[in-house]
Design an enzyme around this catalytic site. Structure first.
Site, short mmCIF file in Angstrom:
data_model
loop_
_atom_site.label_atom_id
_atom_site.label_comp_id
_atom_site.label_asym_id
_atom_site.label_seq_id
_atom_site.Cartn_x
_atom_site.Cartn_y
_atom_site.Cartn_z
N ASP A 37 -2.98 2.93 -0.59
CA ASP A 37 -2.35 4.25 -0.47
C ASP A 37 -3.46 5.29 -0.45
O ASP A 37 -4.57 5.01 -0.91
CB ASP A 37 -1.39 4.53 -1.64
CG ASP A 37 -0.26 5.49 -1.29
OD1 ASP A 37 0.91 5.03 -1.23
OD2 ASP A 37 -0.55 6.69 -1.05
N VAL A 62 -4.58 5.55 6.12
CA VAL A 62 -4.34 4.61 7.22
C VAL A 62 -4.44 5.26 8.60
O VAL A 62 -4.44 4.54 9.61
CB VAL A 62 -2.98 3.88 7.08
CG1 VAL A 62 -2.90 3.08 5.81
CG2 VAL A 62 -1.80 4.85 7.22
N ASN A 88 3.39 0.01 6.14
CA ASN A 88 4.55 0.76 5.64
C ASN A 88 4.27 2.25 5.42
O ASN A 88 5.20 3.05 5.45
CB ASN A 88 5.00 0.09 4.33
CG ASN A 88 5.94 0.95 3.54
OD1 ASN A 88 7.14 1.00 3.81
ND2 ASN A 88 5.41 1.66 2.54
N TYR A 152 9.08 12.69 14.27
CA TYR A 152 9.32 11.45 13.52
C TYR A 152 10.00 10.42 14.41
O TYR A 152 9.64 9.25 14.42
CB TYR A 152 10.19 11.79 12.30
CG TYR A 152 10.35 10.67 11.28
CD1 TYR A 152 9.29 10.29 10.47
CD2 TYR A 152 11.57 10.03 11.11
CE1 TYR A 152 9.45 9.27 9.52
CE2 TYR A 152 11.74 9.03 10.17
CZ TYR A 152 10.67 8.66 9.37
OH TYR A 152 10.83 7.66 8.43
N LYS A 156 8.36 6.79 15.19
CA LYS A 156 9.07 5.56 14.79
C LYS A 156 9.51 4.76 16.02
O LYS A 156 9.55 3.53 15.99
CB LYS A 156 10.25 5.89 13.88
CG LYS A 156 9.82 6.41 12.51
CD LYS A 156 8.98 5.40 11.75
CE LYS A 156 8.60 5.87 10.37
NZ LYS A 156 7.81 4.89 9.62
N THR A 187 13.60 7.47 -2.00
CA THR A 187 12.15 7.36 -2.21
C THR A 187 11.55 8.75 -2.36
O THR A 187 12.27 9.76 -2.24
CB THR A 187 11.47 6.69 -0.99
OG1 THR A 187 11.54 7.61 0.11
CG2 THR A 187 12.10 5.37 -0.59
P1 NAD Z 1 7.32 7.57 0.07
O1 NAD Z 1 6.83 8.95 0.37
O2 NAD Z 1 7.98 7.33 -1.22
O3 NAD Z 1 6.13 6.53 0.25
C1 NAD Z 1 5.20 6.65 1.30
C2 NAD Z 1 3.82 6.30 0.75
O4 NAD Z 1 2.90 6.31 1.85
C3 NAD Z 1 3.31 7.35 -0.27
O5 NAD Z 1 2.84 6.70 -1.43
C4 NAD Z 1 2.19 8.06 0.47
O6 NAD Z 1 1.15 8.51 -0.40
C5 NAD Z 1 1.72 6.97 1.42
N1 NAD Z 1 1.02 7.52 2.59
C6 NAD Z 1 1.44 8.49 3.43
N2 NAD Z 1 0.51 8.72 4.38
C7 NAD Z 1 -0.51 7.87 4.13
C8 NAD Z 1 -1.76 7.63 4.75
N3 NAD Z 1 -2.16 8.34 5.84
N4 NAD Z 1 -2.57 6.67 4.25
C9 NAD Z 1 -2.19 5.96 3.15
N5 NAD Z 1 -1.03 6.15 2.51
C10 NAD Z 1 -0.20 7.10 3.00
O7 NAD Z 1 8.31 7.23 1.28
P2 NAD Z 1 9.06 5.90 1.70
O8 NAD Z 1 10.41 6.34 2.12
O9 NAD Z 1 8.89 4.81 0.73
O10 NAD Z 1 8.25 5.57 3.04
C11 NAD Z 1 7.82 4.28 3.39
C12 NAD Z 1 8.09 4.06 4.87
O11 NAD Z 1 9.50 4.03 5.08
C13 NAD Z 1 7.57 5.16 5.77
O12 NAD Z 1 6.99 4.60 6.92
C14 NAD Z 1 8.83 5.94 6.13
O13 NAD Z 1 8.70 6.62 7.35
C15 NAD Z 1 9.83 4.83 6.20
N6 NAD Z 1 11.24 5.16 6.12
C16 NAD Z 1 11.72 5.91 5.10
C17 NAD Z 1 13.09 6.14 5.01
C18 NAD Z 1 13.69 6.90 3.86
O14 NAD Z 1 14.86 7.34 4.00
N7 NAD Z 1 12.99 7.06 2.75
C19 NAD Z 1 13.96 5.63 5.97
C20 NAD Z 1 13.41 4.88 7.01
C21 NAD Z 1 12.06 4.64 7.06
C1 HBR Z 2 15.93 10.19 7.03
C2 HBR Z 2 15.52 8.79 7.14
O1 HBR Z 2 16.25 8.08 8.04
C3 HBR Z 2 14.06 8.66 7.36
C4 HBR Z 2 13.19 9.59 6.64
O2 HBR Z 2 13.62 7.78 8.08
#
Ligand code: NAD
Ligand code: HBR
Length: 254
Positions: A37, A62, A88, A152, A156, A187
């Site tokens: 991270d 990343v 991720n 976004y 994605k 999250t």
């Molecule tokens: P989160 O913010 O809780 O976790 C994301 C983590 O990624 C954080 O710890 C952040 O510090 C880290 N991060 C961000 N940019 C970074 C970088 N450049 N280098 C290293 N670390 C980095 O959010 P989450 O929801 O757990 O997100 C995880 C994945 O899930 C993401 O790819 C997000 O787009 C995807 N996602 C989230 C949701 C949702 O509703 N939460 C839905 C679909 C997909």
């Molecule tokens: C909103 C949710 O679908 C996401 C952040 O990917």
């Protein structure tokens, strides 16, 4: 279950949310886990609760390819191989298209699309040796459009099609490549959205299971895709969305 005993797994974005839950899940199932991270405090907090002899922390951005290359090299230097990479880490950018600055566009593309590609590219030579697995975190936002989320959605969407393309290129090398496509999940990324009760009510109306996803539910699917139980699955973008993508978009009646 100890499906990942003696396996070596990298999880990016492991300091929070789905990445944290995924790192914990792989660790519970016996893996050596590399937690990555760019938020040092968060990722160290998570790692401190895992077995020290099977846990490594790397503070990496990343979106920087040289740092991602070093992340993979350091993993192999410590644990001798790489079996699984979970790309991720991600950020969310939203707003009307005309409000999106160059910097915001670049940040989401560099992290959510670039970071995933860099992770895959750096891991391939090592995964070829172990007949390993790549799992990318995409989103339902990668398989269809959202209102006010164009950067976004673009990033994605790139992950979804990158997953398919890499599955074609890497199948003969014995490397499987899949993604998970969650809908709204509890999250760090969605903390503010989840405080908006009216908005969450609208989300629930559109989710057949009628609730928000928990990060552990995504981690469970990632672990399945990484396991031998998924040995004939590659190039799949798996919805973890409570049924959102089963709808054609028309509203519920009655
Ligand atoms: P989160 O913010 O809780 O976790 C994301 C983590 O990624 C954080 O710890 C952040 O510090 C880290 N991060 C961000 N940019 C970074 C970088 N450049 N280098 C290293 N670390 C980095 O959010 P989450 O929801 O757990 O997100 C995880 C994945 O899930 C993401 O790819 C997000 O787009 C995807 N996602 C989230 C949701 C949702 O509703 N939460 C839905 C679909 C997909
Ligand atoms: C909103 C949710 O679908 C996401 C952040 O990917």
């Amino acid at each position: 279950m100890q499906r990942f005993h003696e396996k070596v797994v990298i999880v990016t974005g492991a300091g929070s949310g789905m990445g944290e839950a995924t790192a914990r899940r792989f660790s519970e199932e016996g893996a050596n886990v590399v937690l990555v991270d760019y938020h040092a405090e968060n990722v160290n907090r998570v790692a401190a609760e895992l077995p020290p002899e099977r846990t490594m922390v790397q503070v990496v951005d990343v979106s920087q390819s040289f740092a991602v290359n070093a992340m993979v090299s350091m993993t192999v230097a410590k644990f001798g191989k790489l079996d699984v990479i979970v790309n991720n880490a991600g950020v969310h950018e939203a707003g009307e298209p005309t409000e999106i600055s160059d910097e915001r566009w670049q940040k989401v593309m560099d992290t959510d699309a670039g970071g995933v590609f860099f992770g895959c590219r750096a891991a391939i030579p090592h995964l070829e040796k172990t007949r390993g697995v790549i799992i990318n975190t995409a989103s339902v936002s990668g398989t269809g459009g959202d209102w006010g989320m164009s950067p976004y959605n673009a990033a994605k969407g790139a992950v979804v099609n990158l997953t398919r393309a890499l599955a074609l290129d890497l199948g003969k090398k014995g490397i499987r490549v899949n993604s998970v496509c969650p809908s709204l999940t509890r999250t760090g990324m969605t903390e503010e959205m989840l405080k908006d009760e009216a908005l969450i009510a609208k989300f629930k109306e559109r989710i057949p299971l009628g609730r928000i996803c928990e990060p552990e539910e995504v981690a469970a699917v990632i672990a399945f895709l990484a396991s031998d139980d998924a040995s004939f699955i590659t190039g799949a973008n798996i919805a973890v969305d409570g049924g959102v993508s089963a709808s054609n978009g028309q509203p519920a009646q009655g």
